[in-house]
Design an enzyme around this catalytic site. Structure first.
Site, PDB file in Angstrom:
ATOM      1  N   CYS A 163     -34.090  -6.553  86.992  1.00 63.59           N
ATOM      2  CA  CYS A 163     -32.636  -6.186  87.009  1.00 63.59           C
ATOM      3  C   CYS A 163     -32.397  -5.805  88.568  1.00 63.59           C
ATOM      4  O   CYS A 163     -33.061  -5.488  89.422  1.00 63.59           O
ATOM      5  CB  CYS A 163     -32.258  -4.991  86.183  1.00 63.59           C
ATOM      6  SG  CYS A 163     -32.710  -5.246  84.207  1.00 63.59           S
ATOM      7  N   ARG A 204     -28.335  -6.740  84.439  1.00 58.53           N
ATOM      8  CA  ARG A 204     -29.417  -7.089  83.799  1.00 58.53           C
ATOM      9  C   ARG A 204     -30.010  -8.384  83.466  1.00 58.53           C
ATOM     10  O   ARG A 204     -29.023  -9.308  83.732  1.00 58.53           O
ATOM     11  CB  ARG A 204     -29.316  -6.375  82.559  1.00 58.53           C
ATOM     12  CG  ARG A 204     -30.510  -6.455  81.322  1.00 58.53           C
ATOM     13  CD  ARG A 204     -30.048  -5.864  80.111  1.00 58.53           C
ATOM     14  NE  ARG A 204     -31.148  -5.989  79.145  1.00 58.53           N
ATOM     15  CZ  ARG A 204     -31.430  -6.036  77.765  1.00 58.53           C
ATOM     16  NH1 ARG A 204     -30.136  -6.400  77.320  1.00 58.53           N
ATOM     17  NH2 ARG A 204     -32.512  -6.221  77.276  1.00 58.53           N
ATOM     18  N   LEU A 205     -31.298  -8.548  84.028  1.00 52.93           N
ATOM     19  CA  LEU A 205     -32.182  -9.716  83.276  1.00 52.93           C
ATOM     20  C   LEU A 205     -32.645  -9.379  82.099  1.00 52.93           C
ATOM     21  O   LEU A 205     -33.829  -8.762  82.123  1.00 52.93           O
ATOM     22  CB  LEU A 205     -32.799 -10.176  84.298  1.00 52.93           C
ATOM     23  CG  LEU A 205     -33.976 -11.531  84.150  1.00 52.93           C
ATOM     24  CD1 LEU A 205     -32.817 -12.694  83.996  1.00 52.93           C
ATOM     25  CD2 LEU A 205     -34.839 -11.739  85.332  1.00 52.93           C
ATOM     26  N   ALA A 206     -32.295  -9.800  81.188  1.00 47.76           N
ATOM     27  CA  ALA A 206     -32.841  -9.316  79.697  1.00 47.76           C
ATOM     28  C   ALA A 206     -34.213 -10.145  79.476  1.00 47.76           C
ATOM     29  O   ALA A 206     -34.209 -11.300  79.368  1.00 47.76           O
ATOM     30  CB  ALA A 206     -31.877  -9.805  78.534  1.00 47.76           C
ATOM     31  N   GLU A 218     -40.838  -3.938  84.794  1.00 43.25           N
ATOM     32  CA  GLU A 218     -41.463  -3.555  83.536  1.00 43.25           C
ATOM     33  C   GLU A 218     -42.558  -2.685  83.447  1.00 43.25           C
ATOM     34  O   GLU A 218     -43.276  -2.743  84.511  1.00 43.25           O
ATOM     35  CB  GLU A 218     -42.040  -5.236  83.221  1.00 43.25           C
ATOM     36  CG  GLU A 218     -41.193  -6.320  83.147  1.00 43.25           C
ATOM     37  CD  GLU A 218     -40.148  -6.634  82.283  1.00 43.25           C
ATOM     38  OE1 GLU A 218     -40.249  -5.527  81.148  1.00 43.25           O
ATOM     39  OE2 GLU A 218     -39.072  -6.957  82.306  1.00 43.25           O
ATOM     40  N   ASP A 260     -38.417  -1.043  76.928  1.00 45.11           N
ATOM     41  CA  ASP A 260     -39.206  -0.085  77.670  1.00 45.11           C
ATOM     42  C   ASP A 260     -38.483   0.694  78.429  1.00 45.11           C
ATOM     43  O   ASP A 260     -38.810   1.837  78.999  1.00 45.11           O
ATOM     44  CB  ASP A 260     -40.185  -1.050  78.653  1.00 45.11           C
ATOM     45  CG  ASP A 260     -39.469  -1.857  79.629  1.00 45.11           C
ATOM     46  OD1 ASP A 260     -38.299  -2.574  79.138  1.00 45.11           O
ATOM     47  OD2 ASP A 260     -39.955  -2.037  80.714  1.00 45.11           O
ATOM     48  N   LEU A 278     -47.795 -19.621  87.550  1.00 48.23           N
ATOM     49  CA  LEU A 278     -47.757 -20.302  88.622  1.00 48.23           C
ATOM     50  C   LEU A 278     -49.012 -20.692  88.919  1.00 48.23           C
ATOM     51  O   LEU A 278     -49.820 -19.797  89.276  1.00 48.23           O
ATOM     52  CB  LEU A 278     -47.029 -19.494  89.780  1.00 48.23           C
ATOM     53  CG  LEU A 278     -45.729 -18.860  89.555  1.00 48.23           C
ATOM     54  CD1 LEU A 278     -45.124 -17.855  90.636  1.00 48.23           C
ATOM     55  CD2 LEU A 278     -44.625 -20.102  89.414  1.00 48.23           C
ATOM     56  N   GLY A 297     -50.651 -15.205  91.207  1.00 49.20           N
ATOM     57  CA  GLY A 297     -51.751 -14.867  91.674  1.00 49.20           C
ATOM     58  C   GLY A 297     -51.524 -14.092  92.662  1.00 49.20           C
ATOM     59  O   GLY A 297     -52.760 -13.759  93.549  1.00 49.20           O
TER      60      GLY A 297
END
Length: 611
Positions: free
Chosen positions: A2, A52-54, A81, A104, A263, A380
């Site tokens: 977010c 917000r990015l849900a 997260e 979370d 990726l 990575g």
């Protein structure tokens, strides 16, 4: 993932329509970071915004999130997260907390109610968040240990402004868009000085730090730093421990309520993450989805250089076949990479001309294409810093150069400047870099009795984990969040970082190669060809037509001798570069050419005050 922002003011009333308008403007600058929802909350001395990015608990994780107490509300705006939130939720449940959501975010909020700002020590993950504690009228800003998620603040006369990115703070009329000499030194030095945000008056919340703001002022508390501990495990135990820590990190970071992928570049780092993710998903009968980036004609016309010995594509195919991934190649051409609109988008995403040229552009386009299929990607990134993978770790001349080895290796000596000569003299960049290098060495703690070589390698590891990696993490965060993609980095799990940091260099290179421990710990999930491949960095386009296009764009700038960019960039230097045969322009020269174009774009976007 977010975007967060807000304003605390202890001598004015922010519960007004005017304050709401300013908060809305700040919040909307974060729209790309949070395309799914927006929310704001105000009280007398605070205004908080969220985009917000849900990703987890799509219907329940709305923010700002509020918990009412008998003594006042506690309100959270949160980005990131927390990967151990299930375990923390269970502990808080045992302590009597009751949850309304499965997010979370609520675990962090309830964790603060239970432990105060010491909640930071209990979190495993990537995060940056702000809490308004109405019980004591204080604002608390907390950033993750490795600095994966960004967070900035700007003190005011009676409080502070904060945001995930500088653009949120710069949207407020109390802030002048100004850069002083120290800001320019940071912009051009490549040292990543702690807390330096380039914009005058603005600071980064340092990783592993809690910033508390009250009516009495601002204070900082460091809750995590790299500390030396004795390593007593033998080689086999060390390899097994690393395998366990990395596998656990990947398992936790695969948790998502939205589509996710990996990726894949064909190098050791991304292949290891891909192999571990594929194994975890296969246990549930699912396939891993992978994406890679390549350039039109690159494999067929590949030319080995000092850093890249082989093209990525053959190794990508081997890994994808081994793990049976659902794979997609994103193939880019030089015209797309050189598009001025793309440069404008990447510079706008970073708020500064700190870019890596075509590396930023290709990453942006890769993420934009990937976002059509997934919302979360594992990367990575950071393995080289953790395990000592860069070639300069293994080059005695670079290690003993008396400066940051990445500056030595890439020839980025501040004395070789593309800057306007007058500005170059005023900035005195060699002295600035020397001071920062001395400061970096002083920050490192050593165990008693450590020999000189081990002390040097610990110092180099420390400055990579506290400086160099943060430049790369910032780049990845901005390019991904500019298109609403969350990128997770298992190698930044602080438990893994601490363990490998304290492993002696002799064990890290037990077979005489770079990243020996990582190679051995993940050999069971990667092809032999990848295990034996030498370090190859993120791909860069080799098409001379790309360089020629950059030169043409620079010629358009040169047509106006009064262009503001020439307060920063040397006019004669740029003129010489555009008249060089594109095939003869070296990689470093092209980097500087791209930096000049970035600076021109940045000045047009922000029109900052300069010294």
């Amino acid at each position: 993932m977010c975007g967060i922002t807000g304003w605390a003011a202890f001598r004015r009333d922010l519960d007004t329509a005017e304050a709401q308008g300013l908060l809305d403007a700040m919040t909307e600058t974060m729209a790309c970071r949070g395309p799914d929802e927006r929310g704001t909350w105000r009280d007398r001395h605070v205004a908080i915004g969220h985009r917000r990015l849900a990703v987890i608990d799509l219907p329940g994780g709305k923010q700002p999130m509020r918990a009412d107490t008998p003594d006042g509300p506690v309100v959270l705006t949160y980005s990131g997260e927390v990967y151990n939130y299930v375990e923390l939720r269970a502990e808080l449940d045992r302590r009597g907390h009751r949850f309304r959501t499965s997010s979370d975010t609520e675990v962090v909020l309830r964790g603060y109610l239970e432990w105060g700002d010491a909640v930071a020590e209990r979190l495993t993950g990537m995060y940056a968040f702000a809490l308004w504690d109405g019980r004591t009228e204080r604002l608390v800003l907390i950033r993750d240990r490795m600095g994966v998620k960004p967070l900035y603040h700007h003190p005011t006369e009676d409080g502070v402004l904060f945001g995930s990115e500088p653009k949120a703070i710069l949207a407020h009329p109390l802030v002048r868009k100004a850069v002083d000499l120290d800001g320019l030194r940071e912009l051009f030095s490549g040292t990543k000085a702690h807390g330096q945000a380039v914009w005058r008056g603005m600071r980064e919340v340092r990783p592993g730090t809690v910033v508390t703001v009250t009516a009495d002022g601002l204070r900082e508390r460091v809750y995590w730093r790299l500390r030396p501990t004795e390593h007593t495990d033998d080689l086999n135990t060390t390899v097994a421990r690393i395998r366990h820590l990395l596998t656990d990190a990947v398992d936790h970071q695969l948790v998502s309520d939205v589509p996710r992928c990996v990726l894949l570049s064909g190098g050791l780092d991304s292949s290891a993450i891909t192999g571990l993710a594929a194994a975890r998903l296969a246990a549930d009968g699912r396939r891993v989805r992978t994406f890679s980036v390549d350039f039109a004609g690159q494999e067929e016309n590949f030319r080995a250089d000092g850093t890249r010995e082989t093209p990525d594509a053959p190794f990508v195919r081997e890994v994808a076949a081994l793990v049976d991934s659902e794979h997609t190649d994103i193939v880019l051409d030089q015209a797309a990479l050189a598009d001025p609109a793309l440069r404008r988008a990447t510079v706008a995403a970073r708020d500064l001309p700190l870019g890596f040229g075509d590396l930023d552009a290709s990453l942006y386009l890769l993420f934009a294409a990937l976002r059509e299929h997934s919302t979360v990607a594992l990367s990575g990134e950071s393995a080289d810093e953790v395990f000592g993978g860069y070639r300069w770790f293994h080059d005695r001349e670079a290690r003993d150069s008396g400066t940051f080895p990445w500056l030595h290796q890439y020839g980025l000596n501040p004395g070789r400047s593309f800057l306007d000569p007058g500005l170059d003299a005023e900035l005195a960049l060699p002295e600035y870099v020397a001071d920062e290098y001395s400061r970096a060495l002083r920050e490192v703690e050593h165990l008693d009795g450590t020999d000189a070589d081990e002390r040097l390698m610990r110092s180099l590891s420390h400055m990579h984990l506290t400086r160099f990696v943060r430049m790369l993490l910032d780049r990845k965060d901005r390019m991904s969040m500019a298109v609403g993609l969350e990128v997770r980095v298992p190698f930044c799990d602080h438990r893994l970082v601490e363990y490998v940091y304290n492993t002696p260099w002799s064990l890290k290179t037990f077979d005489g190669r770079e990243k020996s421990l990582l190679r051995e710990a993940t050999r069971h999930v990667i092809p032999r060809s990848v295990a034996e491949r030498r370090k190859s960095p993120y791909p860069s386009i080799q098409d001379p037509r790309y360089t020629a296009t950059l030169q043409q764009q620079a010629k358009e700038i040169l047509a106006d001798r009064q262009d503001p960019v020439f307060t920063l960039v040397g006019h004669d230097w740029l003129l010489d570069r555009v008249n060089t045969d594109p095939a003869e322009v070296g990689q470093l020269e092209r980097v500087f050419l791209e930096r000049a174009l970035d600076l021109h774009t940045w000045l047009d976007l922000h029109r900052p005050e300069l010294p």
